[in-house]
Design a protein around this motif. Sequence first.
Motif, PDB file in Angstrom:
ATOM      1  N   LEU A  66       0.817  -1.214   0.000  1.00  0.00           N
ATOM      2  CA  LEU A  66       0.000   0.000   0.000  1.00  0.00           C
ATOM      3  C   LEU A  66       0.847   1.258   0.000  1.00  0.00           C
ATOM      4  CD1 LEU A  66      -2.549   1.655   0.674  1.00  0.00           C
ATOM      5  CD2 LEU A  66      -2.270   0.967   3.020  1.00  0.00           C
ATOM      6  N   GLU A  67       1.865   1.289   0.841  1.00  0.00           N
ATOM      7  CA  GLU A  67       2.617   2.527   1.010  1.00  0.00           C
ATOM      8  C   GLU A  67       3.643   2.731  -0.084  1.00  0.00           C
ATOM      9  OE1 GLU A  67       4.597   2.866   4.760  1.00  0.00           O
ATOM     10  OE2 GLU A  67       5.152   4.938   4.427  1.00  0.00           O
ATOM     11  N   TRP A 107      -4.982   2.627  -5.323  1.00  0.00           N
ATOM     12  CA  TRP A 107      -5.389   1.731  -4.252  1.00  0.00           C
ATOM     13  C   TRP A 107      -6.889   1.799  -4.058  1.00  0.00           C
ATOM     14  CZ3 TRP A 107      -2.376  -1.758  -2.073  1.00  0.00           C
ATOM     15  CH2 TRP A 107      -2.884  -2.448  -0.991  1.00  0.00           C
ATOM     16  N   ARG A 108      -7.499   0.646  -3.897  1.00  0.00           N
ATOM     17  CA  ARG A 108      -8.914   0.602  -3.561  1.00  0.00           C
ATOM     18  C   ARG A 108      -9.055  -0.279  -2.328  1.00  0.00           C
ATOM     19  NH1 ARG A 108      -8.520  -1.830  -8.001  1.00  0.00           N
ATOM     20  NH2 ARG A 108      -9.861  -3.547  -7.393  1.00  0.00           N
ATOM     21  N   SER A 109     -10.134  -0.071  -1.581  1.00  0.00           N
ATOM     22  CA  SER A 109     -10.218  -0.844  -0.348  1.00  0.00           C
ATOM     23  C   SER A 109     -10.444  -2.325  -0.661  1.00  0.00           C
ATOM     24  CB  SER A 109     -11.294  -0.299   0.571  1.00  0.00           C
ATOM     25  OG  SER A 109     -12.545  -0.449  -0.012  1.00  0.00           O
ATOM     26  N   SER A 110     -11.011  -2.626  -1.846  1.00  0.00           N
ATOM     27  CA  SER A 110     -11.173  -4.030  -2.196  1.00  0.00           C
ATOM     28  C   SER A 110      -9.803  -4.690  -2.352  1.00  0.00           C
ATOM     29  CB  SER A 110     -11.957  -4.165  -3.489  1.00  0.00           C
ATOM     30  OG  SER A 110     -11.298  -3.485  -4.522  1.00  0.00           O
ATOM     31  N   GLU A 124     -17.353   3.287  -4.007  1.00  0.00           N
ATOM     32  CA  GLU A 124     -16.092   3.372  -4.734  1.00  0.00           C
ATOM     33  C   GLU A 124     -16.247   3.099  -6.221  1.00  0.00           C
ATOM     34  OE1 GLU A 124     -13.340   1.045  -2.676  1.00  0.00           O
ATOM     35  OE2 GLU A 124     -11.614   2.191  -3.334  1.00  0.00           O
ATOM     36  N   THR A 136     -10.952  -5.611   7.814  1.00  0.00           N
ATOM     37  CA  THR A 136     -10.031  -6.730   7.931  1.00  0.00           C
ATOM     38  C   THR A 136      -8.708  -6.289   8.541  1.00  0.00           C
ATOM     39  OG1 THR A 136      -9.449  -6.334   5.636  1.00  0.00           O
ATOM     40  CG2 THR A 136     -10.975  -8.125   6.082  1.00  0.00           C
ATOM     41  N   LEU A 149      -7.154  -3.859  -0.696  1.00  0.00           N
ATOM     42  CA  LEU A 149      -6.633  -4.048   0.648  1.00  0.00           C
ATOM     43  C   LEU A 149      -7.037  -5.410   1.174  1.00  0.00           C
ATOM     44  CD1 LEU A 149      -5.233  -2.276   2.905  1.00  0.00           C
ATOM     45  CD2 LEU A 149      -7.481  -2.049   3.862  1.00  0.00           C
ATOM     46  N   TRP A 150      -8.290  -5.717   0.934  1.00  0.00           N
ATOM     47  CA  TRP A 150      -8.831  -6.979   1.424  1.00  0.00           C
ATOM     48  C   TRP A 150      -8.147  -8.164   0.742  1.00  0.00           C
ATOM     49  CZ3 TRP A 150     -14.350  -9.037   0.234  1.00  0.00           C
ATOM     50  CH2 TRP A 150     -14.642 -10.073   1.105  1.00  0.00           C
ATOM     51  N   GLN A 185      -5.013  10.176 -11.423  1.00  0.00           N
ATOM     52  CA  GLN A 185      -6.013   9.540 -10.553  1.00  0.00           C
ATOM     53  C   GLN A 185      -6.777   8.455 -11.296  1.00  0.00           C
ATOM     54  OE1 GLN A 185      -6.361  10.128  -7.379  1.00  0.00           O
ATOM     55  NE2 GLN A 185      -4.913  11.809  -7.338  1.00  0.00           N
ATOM     56  N   LEU A 186      -7.094   8.719 -12.554  1.00  0.00           N
ATOM     57  CA  LEU A 186      -7.901   7.761 -13.292  1.00  0.00           C
ATOM     58  C   LEU A 186      -7.033   6.734 -14.004  1.00  0.00           C
ATOM     59  CD1 LEU A 186     -10.561  10.194 -14.761  1.00  0.00           C
ATOM     60  CD2 LEU A 186     -10.846   8.639 -12.860  1.00  0.00           C
ATOM     61  N   LEU A 192      -0.980   9.193   4.679  1.00  0.00           N
ATOM     62  CA  LEU A 192      -0.579   8.047   5.488  1.00  0.00           C
ATOM     63  C   LEU A 192       0.488   8.480   6.480  1.00  0.00           C
ATOM     64  CD1 LEU A 192      -1.005   4.879   5.479  1.00  0.00           C
ATOM     65  CD2 LEU A 192       1.156   4.769   4.327  1.00  0.00           C
ATOM     66  N   SER A 250     -16.300  -7.041  -5.982  1.00  0.00           N
ATOM     67  CA  SER A 250     -15.196  -6.191  -6.413  1.00  0.00           C
ATOM     68  C   SER A 250     -14.964  -5.059  -5.431  1.00  0.00           C
ATOM     69  CB  SER A 250     -15.487  -5.653  -7.806  1.00  0.00           C
ATOM     70  OG  SER A 250     -16.840  -5.325  -7.932  1.00  0.00           O
ATOM     71  N   LEU A 251     -15.854  -4.936  -4.490  1.00  0.00           N
ATOM     72  CA  LEU A 251     -15.644  -3.864  -3.494  1.00  0.00           C
ATOM     73  C   LEU A 251     -14.607  -4.303  -2.473  1.00  0.00           C
ATOM     74  CD1 LEU A 251     -18.939  -2.095  -2.617  1.00  0.00           C
ATOM     75  CD2 LEU A 251     -16.788  -1.055  -3.148  1.00  0.00           C
TER      76      LEU A 251
END
Lengths: 697, 697
Positions: free
Chosen positions: A195-196, A202-205, B508, B455, A207-208, A644-645, B207, B696-697
């Motif tokens: 992540l860093e 980055w999307r939270s999905s 998102e 998580t 992260l999971w 961003q996109l 961050l 996908s989230l």
Amino acid sequence: RTKVQILQYIILKWTMACLVGLCTGMVGYCINMAVEYIAGYKLSQTTSFLNKSRYLIAFSILAGSNMLLVFSAAVLCAIVGPAAAGSGIPEVKAYLNGIDAPNILSPRTLLVKVFGSIGAVAGGLSVGKEGPLVHIGSCIASLLSQGGSSRYRLTWRWLRYFKNDRDRRDLVTCGAAAGVAAAFRAPVGGVLFALEEAASWWRSSLLWRAFFTSATVAIALRVAVSNCDSSSCGVFGTGGSIMFDMGVVSTTTGLSELIPVVILGVVGGCLGSFFTFLSGKILRTYASWHARHGLFAKLLQAVLVAFITSLLMFGLPWLGTCTACPTESDECPSTGLSGKYKQFTCQSGHYNDLASLLLNTNDNVIRNLFSTNTAGLYRYSSLTILLCSSFFLALITYGTAIPSGLFIPVIIIGAAYGRLVGKFMTSFGQLETLDEGVYAYLGAASLLGGSMRMTVSVCVILLELTNNLLMLPPTMLVLLISKTIGDLFNHSVYDQILHIKGLPFLVEKPEPYMKHLTVMDVCSSPPVTLSATERVGNIVEVLKLTDHNGFPVIDHSSEVPKLHGLILRSHLLVLLKKGDFSEAQFCSVDFAKPGSGKGIKIEDIELQPEQLNKFVDLHPYTNASPYTVVESMSLAKAFSMFRQLALRHLCVVPTTPEVAPILGILTRHDFMPEHVLGLYPHLKANKWNRLQIQSSL
Amino acid sequence: RTKVQILQYIILKWTMACLVGLCTGMVGYCINMAVEYIAGYKLSQTTSFLNKSRYLIAFSILAGSNMLLVFSAAVLCAIVGPAAAGSGIPEVKAYLNGIDAPNILSPRTLLVKVFGSIGAVAGGLSVGKEGPLVHIGSCIASLLSQGGSSRYRLTWRWLRYFKNDRDRRDLVTCGAAAGVAAAFRAPVGGVLFALEEAASWWRSSLLWRAFFTSATVAIALRVAVSNCDSSSCGVFGTGGSIMFDMGVVSTTTGLSELIPVVILGVVGGCLGSFFTFLSGKILRTYASWHARHGLFAKLLQAVLVAFITSLLMFGLPWLGTCTACPTESDECPSTGLSGKYKQFTCQSGHYNDLASLLLNTNDNVIRNLFSTNTAGLYRYSSLTILLCSSFFLALITYGTAIPSGLFIPVIIIGAAYGRLVGKFMTSFGQLETLDEGVYAYLGAASLLGGSMRMTVSVCVILLELTNNLLMLPPTMLVLLISKTIGDLFNHSVYDQILHIKGLPFLVEKPEPYMKHLTVMDVCSSPPVTLSATERVGNIVEVLKLTDHNGFPVIDHSSEVPKLHGLILRSHLLVLLKKGDFSEAQFCSVDFAKPGSGKGIKIEDIELQPEQLNKFVDLHPYTNASPYTVVESMSLAKAFSMFRQLALRHLCVVPTTPEVAPILGILTRHDFMPEHVLGLYPHLKANKWNRLQIQSSL
């Protein structure tokens, strides 16, 4: 898509993440085992001849095996996969930023990285396997996501679902996380590292998913470790997750520890940025030398470095003096591979502290430096010699054409200087609140912060390495200070490599001067356009004459020409390759991104003259919703949008109706500071603007 | 900007982050102390009357003080700051998503949240102070970033630098991280919470700043704890950072522990989504009841809940039986406030296990449930009674008009059921690999995963709470399983609250059906535009007639009208307020966002007729680079752009030159699924599409 396809896709996505975790965990485990066995055998042979006082043979074994191991790693790397040289983290970072440089994640690179790492680390060089493991994890992810390599005819059709860049990029991010998780046995640290440092989007999905991959690695490692006998599996921590256990240390709870922490942070920041500066110089020198003299230079240099390393490992301990073993210790002198008390040339019941720090594997050196409740174990002179030699070795080694991670050398240098500072501080008496081992640990943290400029991820990785959460506040503080100090002088060691390699990395924020420019100021000449119904011959000609990757498609059917959309070079090539241009011939899979390599080339396509005169309707193959900006848009805003996109092309359209419905196309190249400043040299960023950027970065 | 200003800005930014950390840490510490003192005094009084067998007085003291405390919290909350009710995490999440709902971060809310939390938690309710502390941290950040509150004439001019939304949002994110860091004494967990759950946009610079804020909290707490006597400071962990120390437990390293972990994960996921479902139902019921009966209902309900809670706390332990103390323990029966062995009505040398679990503060209940090497301490019946009562109490309490966090009740329920499962599993004999305390811990993790669906952050928070990194792999696994199971049934408990409160939260990713629509399909009627040189009267009229926040400015100077840019309502209001429309009158600070409240209203502006007939040149006040999309753009792509770039307005421009240079303006409202599905009901998402989104989230 149908329900079944959706379900298939979901299941596949998670299976892939799981597979990446399992494979990376297993590869990491195997590399570790291989290094332990090879280095262990090498060192035990050296020690046994040492004990027999046959010093020349001992040295020959050490130097010979080191040079052989490093030579094989260098041969592999220089001939088979030059992309595998170095740490690999900058390359992964570049890939995740959208730079698709050739071979950086190819199966060749993977292979060289695995075996090259084993050679380099077992060969005693001042390199780690941590950076390479991040690269290995990413390579595995890339390989799996394209369902094997079409070049080597290793393809698994059922794995070939991920044909778009985004899914592949996501999986590579997970792979990077898995790499750190396997390297440091730090699953949460791995996620944070991805992540860093690694990921640009980055999307939270994600992260999971990265968390899932890391968890798989952790569990795989745990099972692997639990299923092997502790004696034959080398030195592992409990549960396969703690490498340098410092769980027993308790730090004091108050302000008194702040002073040493601040001192370590400041010194670490300066030392770290100095290291970064020197390594940059050396990297450039090596690179130009390699370019001039080719393969021979690479191999010679690697072997030379291995020889110097062996010489220092074996020669410097002679400067140490023998000390009588502490009476209460029953493991002195250490007979096995690990242990804090190496006998070296001393008589029985004595140990040479410099030998414990030099004639050892890197992991054991760190373990010795981090060892607590052993105040006075190492002398000032020994620590100073270790600090100088490890600094020197780390510098000459990095840039050699072998897979070489930076984490371990930086930790050794940092721990050596931290322990030295600790010894000095505690000798004053008043500041005895911290153990020397804790000083070493904080010194390592400060140097990591000062050179790599990561905060959260390094903090969590260190905590996971040492299993002591009570050290969290001082670790956070030392990292913050050293990163801040380091940022005053230069960029991080990885960003520097990106810059030296000339990779067009898009940073997070636009440069301040971009606010004063519009998109038309940097956009080059009118774009090469195609008609919505175009002659095949024209398409071939356009593809041959330009190397653009996207072409605007103009619709001339209405009275005023209108922008219909954007068509990609790769899609045009697929069209031409097929030779038949009716829409029914194609399904979406045909346009999927090819597994590896460059895909189809225009030179490979041969068309008959009658085909060249046909007309093809490009409407169905065109992306009819390209992102656009108007010509008066500020460059800074367009930059944000592009970044961003995660765009590859951004169309510039006129504000008022003119003859041309499109004025230009912005690509990554147009946003690079080098390009913009080349056009407008008077905007050259001064030191203060740079400060502004860094502060907000 | 000049060099000095840049430096000022940088220093201020970091000073602010530091101040937020310090304040949040101190407030968290004070709340904790207040709760410990009040609840401690209350319970010790109750216990002393119990020991004298004066049961009615004991109950009166307990119930009376609970009802009084909760009543004062409810009065504060209902009258002074209704926005402070509930956990506050959904509100912070909404703010960070760009929803600027009134009062959610106002000083009033902060005040009520602090004192209301103390009342509710000390009053023994089944609520935590963790969610409220996140809200408190965010309120402090918001207050500092606007340099005080203009409404209460508390303004600090030198703090008023952050007048743009972005800086304020960044600081609020840091505040949320600080809140978690202070609540759980988990600094890294705080950063991850802010990243995973709270923030909608994230940059790596953020961050770093959030990490700095959390580190400040950690150090502040550490200093605060070290400077107070351990007896008078209540029950704190070592170094002020570990709340429920489980550092001594070692878990086995192998596959055998996988079975209980999977079972706990699956059950926890089901139970968590069931809890979410029920709490949603109850929340709606309460909300409609409150709306119908007003203040009285809110207060009555709070007091009733407090009474029921007291009744269960005091009444249920009578169902327990007295057990003789274990011979080796010298702390049985416990005399102090903490301790695992409460005497209750038993004779000396005996304890009532149900009283230890019920007649106690929430923190101590968790500590008792997590206690290890105490197999057989609690009976099946006791754990079952605790599980049922805590489930019931958590449900009836949440939705009451008091500040109420969800973490603690969920952890208690989870730990109770985990310990129950553990007791059951170990009774079979084969599965004795895990301690009952570890089962309780994993049960808590599974329920957190199943209800909150976080998580990485929950994982790190739990590890920081318990100080045992060896439990990392099972914790990761149990969280992954319970989140997956929970996601099959419904959304997370926080998303549900966002939905119930009707906040227009932008998720998102675009919904799948948005791919089939263009922006013009959802964009309403032609926008209200202004001319670049506009009559003041017209502007006033437009502002009075519409409630739009942005107006396109059309330049009529050339032959074809041209879109010049977008002007904000707030900027127009500033212009009108000044009454003088020459450019020299304004500097950029005038247009800065007002501190709090709604800013200027059009109704407050009175202009003379001669002023109304003046013309004003809007060019200098207009944002000349608004983001635009062409009319044929797919809605899904426009959504991505709107969301990723955090826009408030997106202009729709025509592809071909037409009379109107702008066709519409897209705002947040136009992208909400409710709006789109209202226009095109046939696109209603079916279960499978939802699955696709969730996956996908």
